[in-house]
Each structure stands twice: as C-alpha cells, then as structure tokens.
Design a protein around this motif. Structure first.
Motif, PDB file in Angstrom:
ATOM      1  N   TYR A  16       0.821  -1.208   0.000  1.00  0.00           N
ATOM      2  CA  TYR A  16       0.000   0.000   0.000  1.00  0.00           C
ATOM      3  C   TYR A  16       0.861   1.267   0.000  1.00  0.00           C
ATOM      4  CZ  TYR A  16       0.843  -0.013   5.105  1.00  0.00           C
ATOM      5  OH  TYR A  16       1.410  -0.022   6.350  1.00  0.00           O
ATOM      6  N   GLY A  17       2.124   1.146   0.433  1.00  0.00           N
ATOM      7  CA  GLY A  17       3.012   2.302   0.472  1.00  0.00           C
ATOM      8  C   GLY A  17       3.338   2.847  -0.910  1.00  0.00           C
ATOM      9  N   LEU A  18       3.584   1.946  -1.865  1.00  0.00           N
ATOM     10  CA  LEU A  18       3.937   2.391  -3.212  1.00  0.00           C
ATOM     11  C   LEU A  18       2.774   3.081  -3.931  1.00  0.00           C
ATOM     12  CD1 LEU A  18       6.207  -0.550  -4.465  1.00  0.00           C
ATOM     13  CD2 LEU A  18       6.896   1.657  -3.527  1.00  0.00           C
ATOM     14  N   PRO A  19       1.550   2.497  -3.919  1.00  0.00           N
ATOM     15  CA  PRO A  19       0.428   3.210  -4.552  1.00  0.00           C
ATOM     16  C   PRO A  19       0.143   4.563  -3.907  1.00  0.00           C
ATOM     17  CG  PRO A  19      -0.146   0.905  -4.195  1.00  0.00           C
ATOM     18  CD  PRO A  19       1.151   1.142  -3.477  1.00  0.00           C
ATOM     19  N   LEU A  20       0.258   4.642  -2.581  1.00  0.00           N
ATOM     20  CA  LEU A  20       0.005   5.906  -1.909  1.00  0.00           C
ATOM     21  C   LEU A  20       1.094   6.933  -2.237  1.00  0.00           C
ATOM     22  CD1 LEU A  20      -1.259   4.736   1.606  1.00  0.00           C
ATOM     23  CD2 LEU A  20      -2.591   5.842  -0.211  1.00  0.00           C
ATOM     24  N   ALA A  21       2.334   6.473  -2.361  1.00  0.00           N
ATOM     25  CA  ALA A  21       3.426   7.370  -2.735  1.00  0.00           C
ATOM     26  C   ALA A  21       3.223   7.893  -4.157  1.00  0.00           C
ATOM     27  CB  ALA A  21       4.771   6.654  -2.627  1.00  0.00           C
ATOM     28  N   PHE A  22       2.746   7.031  -5.046  1.00  0.00           N
ATOM     29  CA  PHE A  22       2.432   7.454  -6.420  1.00  0.00           C
ATOM     30  C   PHE A  22       1.347   8.525  -6.401  1.00  0.00           C
ATOM     31  CE2 PHE A  22      -0.188   7.330 -10.199  1.00  0.00           C
ATOM     32  CZ  PHE A  22       0.732   7.311 -11.238  1.00  0.00           C
ATOM     33  N   LEU A  23       0.269   8.268  -5.644  1.00  0.00           N
ATOM     34  CA  LEU A  23      -0.833   9.223  -5.560  1.00  0.00           C
ATOM     35  C   LEU A  23      -0.363  10.556  -4.967  1.00  0.00           C
ATOM     36  CD1 LEU A  23      -3.850   9.870  -5.817  1.00  0.00           C
ATOM     37  CD2 LEU A  23      -4.175   8.858  -3.543  1.00  0.00           C
ATOM     38  N   ALA A  24       0.478  10.480  -3.934  1.00  0.00           N
ATOM     39  CA  ALA A  24       1.005  11.695  -3.308  1.00  0.00           C
ATOM     40  C   ALA A  24       1.824  12.503  -4.310  1.00  0.00           C
ATOM     41  CB  ALA A  24       1.860  11.335  -2.104  1.00  0.00           C
ATOM     42  N   GLY A  25       2.637  11.821  -5.107  1.00  0.00           N
ATOM     43  CA  GLY A  25       3.438  12.506  -6.114  1.00  0.00           C
ATOM     44  C   GLY A  25       2.577  13.159  -7.172  1.00  0.00           C
ATOM     45  N   PHE A  26       1.530  12.457  -7.599  1.00  0.00           N
ATOM     46  CA  PHE A  26       0.615  12.987  -8.613  1.00  0.00           C
ATOM     47  C   PHE A  26      -0.066  14.255  -8.101  1.00  0.00           C
ATOM     48  CE2 PHE A  26      -3.501  13.477 -10.589  1.00  0.00           C
ATOM     49  CZ  PHE A  26      -3.275  13.199 -11.923  1.00  0.00           C
ATOM     50  N   ILE A  27      -0.658  14.161  -6.904  1.00  0.00           N
ATOM     51  CA  ILE A  27      -1.379  15.292  -6.322  1.00  0.00           C
ATOM     52  C   ILE A  27      -0.447  16.477  -6.088  1.00  0.00           C
ATOM     53  CG2 ILE A  27      -2.562  16.103  -4.246  1.00  0.00           C
ATOM     54  CD1 ILE A  27      -4.323  14.391  -6.047  1.00  0.00           C
ATOM     55  N   ASP A  28       0.734  16.199  -5.563  1.00  0.00           N
ATOM     56  CA  ASP A  28       1.670  17.275  -5.248  1.00  0.00           C
ATOM     57  C   ASP A  28       2.133  18.006  -6.494  1.00  0.00           C
ATOM     58  OD1 ASP A  28       2.978  18.282  -2.715  1.00  0.00           O
ATOM     59  OD2 ASP A  28       4.745  18.110  -3.998  1.00  0.00           O
ATOM     60  N   ALA A  60       9.848  12.762  -0.904  1.00  0.00           N
ATOM     61  CA  ALA A  60       9.322  13.967  -1.543  1.00  0.00           C
ATOM     62  C   ALA A  60      10.349  14.627  -2.457  1.00  0.00           C
ATOM     63  CB  ALA A  60       8.857  14.961  -0.485  1.00  0.00           C
ATOM     64  N   ILE A  61      11.634  14.450  -2.149  1.00  0.00           N
ATOM     65  CA  ILE A  61      12.691  14.986  -3.007  1.00  0.00           C
ATOM     66  C   ILE A  61      12.583  14.413  -4.409  1.00  0.00           C
ATOM     67  CG2 ILE A  61      15.181  14.750  -3.460  1.00  0.00           C
ATOM     68  CD1 ILE A  61      14.656  17.069  -1.708  1.00  0.00           C
ATOM     69  N   PHE A  62      12.312  13.106  -4.497  1.00  0.00           N
ATOM     70  CA  PHE A  62      12.174  12.452  -5.800  1.00  0.00           C
ATOM     71  C   PHE A  62      11.035  13.091  -6.592  1.00  0.00           C
ATOM     72  CE2 PHE A  62      14.665   9.377  -3.582  1.00  0.00           C
ATOM     73  CZ  PHE A  62      15.309   8.607  -4.535  1.00  0.00           C
ATOM     74  N   GLY A  63       9.887  13.277  -5.920  1.00  0.00           N
ATOM     75  CA  GLY A  63       8.735  13.827  -6.611  1.00  0.00           C
ATOM     76  C   GLY A  63       8.902  15.275  -7.005  1.00  0.00           C
ATOM     77  N   SER A  64       9.399  16.102  -6.079  1.00  0.00           N
ATOM     78  CA  SER A  64       9.539  17.532  -6.386  1.00  0.00           C
ATOM     79  C   SER A  64      10.598  17.774  -7.453  1.00  0.00           C
ATOM     80  CB  SER A  64       9.857  18.323  -5.115  1.00  0.00           C
ATOM     81  OG  SER A  64      11.007  17.840  -4.468  1.00  0.00           O
ATOM     82  N   ALA A  65      11.669  16.971  -7.443  1.00  0.00           N
ATOM     83  CA  ALA A  65      12.691  17.107  -8.484  1.00  0.00           C
ATOM     84  C   ALA A  65      12.127  16.724  -9.846  1.00  0.00           C
ATOM     85  CB  ALA A  65      13.901  16.232  -8.144  1.00  0.00           C
ATOM     86  N   THR A 225       3.652  11.925 -13.906  1.00  0.00           N
ATOM     87  CA  THR A 225       2.309  11.801 -14.480  1.00  0.00           C
ATOM     88  C   THR A 225       1.467  13.029 -14.161  1.00  0.00           C
ATOM     89  OG1 THR A 225       2.440   9.393 -14.138  1.00  0.00           O
ATOM     90  CG2 THR A 225       0.270  10.320 -14.598  1.00  0.00           C
ATOM     91  N   GLY A 226       1.540  13.496 -12.906  1.00  0.00           N
ATOM     92  CA  GLY A 226       0.747  14.654 -12.502  1.00  0.00           C
ATOM     93  C   GLY A 226       1.141  15.928 -13.231  1.00  0.00           C
ATOM     94  N   ALA A 227       2.440  16.160 -13.362  1.00  0.00           N
ATOM     95  CA  ALA A 227       2.907  17.362 -14.053  1.00  0.00           C
ATOM     96  C   ALA A 227       2.493  17.345 -15.522  1.00  0.00           C
ATOM     97  CB  ALA A 227       4.431  17.475 -13.932  1.00  0.00           C
TER      98      ALA A 227
END
Length: 256
Positions: A16-28, A60-65, A225-227
């Motif tokens: 469940y950690g990986l899908p939630l991390a994906f969703l968090a990255g998309f939303i952010d 979060a560094i991975f996603g924001s970068a 994906t989100g960007a």
C-alpha cells in the motif's frame, strides 16, 4: 551502505506504500499537498514521528525534483524569479526549523487551517482566478509580492509544513501567473526547501532509507504523471484539484 534496517517493518508495507506514494506525487505535482497522503502512510507503517517526517522528506525529493524538471521542460518556470526566491526559501526554512525549538507548532494548526480555507474560498469565488496569465514579469509589484511571500512560506515549511506547495501556488497566482505556471514555480521552491530539510535529517540519521528510496521512486512516477497531466489539461483542471487539496489540508490541520 544506506543503513538499511527493516526492524519490525516488513516489505509487505510497500503493497500500500507504493500506490500511496504514487498518488502523493501525482497530487503534489498538480496542486501541492502530497504530504497529507504520504506522511500518514508512514505513520501507519509504524515509524516514529521523526522517522516519518525525515523519510517523507526523502521520498518527496524524488517527486519535487521530477515535477520541477517536467515543468521546466514545458517552459513553465520563471528562472529569473526563482534565482531571487530560492535563496529566501532556504533561509526561511532554516529559520522555521530553528523557531520550532521555542514555539509549539500545534498551537498554530487551527489558525493555518482557517487561513487555508479562506484561501480556498477566495479561489472558488473568483471564477477566473488562475485560469489566464496576466504575469507581467519581474516588475516591482511582482518582487514585492514574491520575495517576502516566499520567505514567509519558507519559514512556515520549516516550522510546520503541511500545505506549503498550496500556499506557494496561491502566492505565484497572485503575481498574475496562471495555475499551471504557478504550480511549476511552486514545485521548484518546494524542492529547494525539501532539499534543505533533508540535509538536516541526513546529519541526524533519522531516515529509513529502504522505505524512502522505494517509495521515492513511486512518488517520482506519480509526479511525472501529474505534471504532464496538469500541462495537458490546463489551469481549469489544476484549479479543481487545487480546491480539493485546500479542503483536505485544512481538515488535516484542524484535526492536528
């Protein structure tokens, strides 16, 4: 090498950690507020508060970068403005982290919740807000808004944190940027503040590396994906997601 120690936390949490991390990255990447998803997930896994916050900064560094890079490729970053604001964001973040020693952040949660709900109401009430770009460039007015604004939000990020990207988007939208461009510049500032905080956590040794790295990759994929979706669908799509995230962040702040 990475201080990997699963302890009582097994790899099954990644189901469940990986899908939630994906969703968090998309939303952010679209509207900020990804931490309202990833941070509770880390708490639920059994990490201590300091481990959860530190590990969340790593992922979060991975996603924001990733999202910053995507918005840069799409031509949605104002490099000259970022050159002036990123140092202020770093200074503010460090100052906020210092102030947390003397003031209890929980005492400000309700106030921040009220403020962000007011922000959401203003965005919804103004139907054209953020949909069209009237950004004039580096004018005196732009700098008068952006420089102190980024410093203040940087202090907030170091002091408390939830909704930082959402506040930054509002700030850049007030300069006249549409919400897609606002999101891109907000992600760049947020990347800088995340990086500064991560350095402190590295020194303290509070990061659960195997979890942060694996969830970080999922977060980066979600951010990419989100960007892309934000740039494809435009500011109208971003505004809808932004409004929803404002409500979620406010509820998180009220609950403490």
């Amino acid at each position: 090498m990475f201080g990997i120690d699963m302890g009582s936390i097994g790899p099954e949490v990644l189901l469940y950690g990986l899908p939630l991390a994906f969703l968090a990255g998309f939303i952010d990447a679209v509207a900020g507020g990804g931490g309202t998803i990833s941070l509770p997930a880390l708490f639920f896994m059994g990490l201590s508060p300091v481990q959860a916050v530190a590990t969340n900064k790593l992922l979060a560094i991975f996603g924001s970068a990733t999202s910053t890079y995507q918005y840069w490729r799409g031509g949605h970053l104002d490099r000259e403005l970022l050159r002036r604001t990123v140092p202020l964001a770093l200074i503010g973040s460090a100052l906020g982290a210092y102030l947390v020693r003397f003031v209890d952040p929980d005492s400000f949660r309700t106030l921040v919740g009220v403020v962000i709900l007011v922000v959401g109401a203003l965005v919804v009430a103004n139907k054209r807000f953020g949909l069209e770009s009237t950004y004039p460039g580096l004018t005196t007015r732009t700098l008068a808004l952006a420089l102190p604004g980024v410093l203040i939000v940087g202090v907030y990020d170091g002091f408390l944190g939830p909704g930082t990207g959402t506040f930054l988007m509002l700030l850049f939208a007030l300069t006249g940027m549409n919400l897609v461009r606002s999101s891109g510049n907000a992600r760049a500032i947020n990347f800088a503040t995340n990086l500064g905080a991560l350095g402190l956590f590295l020194l303290a040794g509070n990061i659960v590396w195997w979890l942060g790295l694996s969830m970080g990759l999922a977060n980066a994929l979600g951010a990419r994906t989100g960007a892309k979706m934000a740039m494809l669908k435009g500011s109208g799509f971003v505004k809808v997601i932004y409004t929803v995230i404002v409500v979620i962040v406010a509820l998180v702040m009220f609950r403490g």
